[in-house]
Design a protein around this motif. Sequence first.
Motif, PDB file in Angstrom:
ATOM      1  N   SER A  22       0.924  -1.211   0.079  1.00 43.90           N
ATOM      2  CA  SER A  22       0.007  -0.019   0.077  1.00 43.90           C
ATOM      3  C   SER A  22       0.915   1.151  -0.013  1.00 43.90           C
ATOM      4  O   SER A  22       1.952   1.066   0.391  1.00 43.90           O
ATOM      5  N   GLU A  23       0.500   2.447  -0.291  1.00 44.83           N
ATOM      6  CA  GLU A  23       1.227   3.429  -0.349  1.00 44.83           C
ATOM      7  C   GLU A  23       0.892   4.455   0.558  1.00 44.83           C
ATOM      8  O   GLU A  23      -0.291   4.952   0.499  1.00 44.83           O
ATOM      9  N   TYR A  24       1.654   5.046   1.297  1.00 45.74           N
ATOM     10  CA  TYR A  24       1.305   5.789   2.527  1.00 45.74           C
ATOM     11  C   TYR A  24       2.283   7.098   2.310  1.00 45.74           C
ATOM     12  O   TYR A  24       3.400   7.032   2.051  1.00 45.74           O
ATOM     13  N   PRO A  25       1.771   8.306   2.700  1.00 48.29           N
ATOM     14  CA  PRO A  25       2.363   9.478   2.860  1.00 48.29           C
ATOM     15  C   PRO A  25       3.261   9.633   3.890  1.00 48.29           C
ATOM     16  O   PRO A  25       3.291   8.807   4.603  1.00 48.29           O
ATOM     17  N   PHE A  26       4.196  10.535   4.046  1.00 49.03           N
ATOM     18  CA  PHE A  26       5.290  10.919   5.084  1.00 49.03           C
ATOM     19  C   PHE A  26       4.737  11.973   6.052  1.00 49.03           C
ATOM     20  O   PHE A  26       3.975  12.892   5.548  1.00 49.03           O
ATOM     21  N   GLU A  27       4.610  11.748   7.382  1.00 53.29           N
ATOM     22  CA  GLU A  27       4.369  12.732   8.389  1.00 53.29           C
ATOM     23  C   GLU A  27       5.813  13.108   8.925  1.00 53.29           C
ATOM     24  O   GLU A  27       6.308  12.371   9.338  1.00 53.29           O
ATOM     25  N   VAL A  28       5.811  14.523   9.219  1.00 49.09           N
ATOM     26  CA  VAL A  28       6.757  14.928  10.021  1.00 49.09           C
ATOM     27  C   VAL A  28       6.448  15.037  11.412  1.00 49.09           C
ATOM     28  O   VAL A  28       5.441  15.464  11.757  1.00 49.09           O
ATOM     29  N   PHE A  29       7.447  14.630  12.437  1.00 48.85           N
ATOM     30  CA  PHE A  29       7.216  14.841  13.715  1.00 48.85           C
ATOM     31  C   PHE A  29       8.302  15.451  14.499  1.00 48.85           C
ATOM     32  O   PHE A  29       9.492  15.428  13.992  1.00 48.85           O
ATOM     33  N   LEU A  30       7.954  16.036  15.850  1.00 50.13           N
ATOM     34  CA  LEU A  30       9.095  16.740  16.499  1.00 50.13           C
ATOM     35  C   LEU A  30       8.639  16.280  17.894  1.00 50.13           C
ATOM     36  O   LEU A  30       7.550  16.532  18.404  1.00 50.13           O
ATOM     37  N   TRP A  31       9.604  15.673  18.599  1.00 49.37           N
ATOM     38  CA  TRP A  31       9.670  15.432  19.967  1.00 49.37           C
ATOM     39  C   TRP A  31      10.461  16.155  20.903  1.00 49.37           C
ATOM     40  O   TRP A  31      11.642  16.069  21.033  1.00 49.37           O
ATOM     41  N   THR A  32       9.915  17.136  21.494  1.00 50.21           N
ATOM     42  CA  THR A  32      10.490  18.393  21.983  1.00 50.21           C
ATOM     43  C   THR A  32      11.421  17.658  23.388  1.00 50.21           C
ATOM     44  O   THR A  32      10.778  17.077  24.318  1.00 50.21           O
ATOM     45  N   ASP A  33      12.776  18.153  23.541  1.00 51.18           N
ATOM     46  CA  ASP A  33      13.512  17.883  24.855  1.00 51.18           C
ATOM     47  C   ASP A  33      13.359  16.262  24.951  1.00 51.18           C
ATOM     48  O   ASP A  33      13.605  15.851  26.030  1.00 51.18           O
ATOM     49  N   GLN A  34      13.679  15.622  23.892  1.00 48.91           N
ATOM     50  CA  GLN A  34      13.685  13.969  23.873  1.00 48.91           C
ATOM     51  C   GLN A  34      14.920  13.683  23.667  1.00 48.91           C
ATOM     52  O   GLN A  34      15.353  12.395  23.650  1.00 48.91           O
ATOM     53  N   GLY A  35      16.014  14.431  23.011  1.00 50.45           N
ATOM     54  CA  GLY A  35      17.029  14.117  22.553  1.00 50.45           C
ATOM     55  C   GLY A  35      18.327  14.005  23.344  1.00 50.45           C
ATOM     56  O   GLY A  35      19.297  13.474  23.059  1.00 50.45           O
ATOM     57  N   GLN A  36      18.120  14.279  24.816  1.00 52.57           N
ATOM     58  CA  GLN A  36      19.348  14.039  25.689  1.00 52.57           C
ATOM     59  C   GLN A  36      19.580  12.810  26.147  1.00 52.57           C
ATOM     60  O   GLN A  36      21.070  12.524  26.339  1.00 52.57           O
ATOM     61  N   ASN A  37      18.946  11.925  26.176  1.00 53.63           N
ATOM     62  CA  ASN A  37      19.127  10.468  26.566  1.00 53.63           C
ATOM     63  C   ASN A  37      18.839   9.610  25.449  1.00 53.63           C
ATOM     64  O   ASN A  37      18.246  10.107  24.527  1.00 53.63           O
ATOM     65  N   ASN A  38      19.563   8.483  25.524  1.00 54.25           N
ATOM     66  CA  ASN A  38      19.268   7.451  24.201  1.00 54.25           C
ATOM     67  C   ASN A  38      18.004   7.301  24.285  1.00 54.25           C
ATOM     68  O   ASN A  38      17.044   7.067  25.411  1.00 54.25           O
ATOM     69  N   LEU A  39      17.456   7.026  23.092  1.00 54.38           N
ATOM     70  CA  LEU A  39      15.851   6.469  22.737  1.00 54.38           C
ATOM     71  C   LEU A  39      15.891   5.184  23.125  1.00 54.38           C
ATOM     72  O   LEU A  39      16.454   4.385  22.281  1.00 54.38           O
ATOM     73  N   THR A  40      15.218   4.646  23.983  1.00 51.59           N
ATOM     74  CA  THR A  40      15.062   3.367  24.330  1.00 51.59           C
ATOM     75  C   THR A  40      13.744   2.695  23.677  1.00 51.59           C
ATOM     76  O   THR A  40      12.981   3.680  23.369  1.00 51.59           O
ATOM     77  N   ASN A  41      13.657   1.327  23.504  1.00 53.25           N
ATOM     78  CA  ASN A  41      12.334   0.830  22.813  1.00 53.25           C
ATOM     79  C   ASN A  41      11.235   1.372  23.660  1.00 53.25           C
ATOM     80  O   ASN A  41       9.960   1.889  23.012  1.00 53.25           O
TER      81      ASN A  41
END
Length: 133
Positions: A22-41
């Motif tokens: 199936s074909e889906y568009p892309f969506e842009v996201f921003l998670w504010t202040d979440q980049g300080q620590n490693n992103l865990t699952n």
Amino acid sequence: MTNEITEKLRKASEGLLMMSESEYPFEVFLWTDQGQNNLTNQKLLQLTTHPLETLIEEVELDYLFHNCAEEKEWHDEGQKQDVQKFQTLIKTLKDTLADIKVYRLGTVKIDVYVVGKTPSGDLAGISTVLVET
């Protein structure tokens, strides 16, 4: 600065569809202040509001786009233009975000998140859906 990054990602992904069953568009996201620590699952599942038992697979950025960003001799003009747009999208991601990771969440209808760090310590990127049966 972060708004500039999300705007660049929005422009680069505008009108593009992720090819799968199936074909889906892309969506842009921003998670504010979440980049300080490693992103865990677990953190990723919280940010994307997926259940904690959701299957997560990490893949390379180039692997995600390997069918979209490579020109084939049988492509028509429209397909060649799409390939160039995907190449621009990949370049934009690499130029604007650091530590890019690609996460595939779920099975069959797979939510894909391309996540990277902004210079200001936020997490940003693009998401789409793949259908693989």
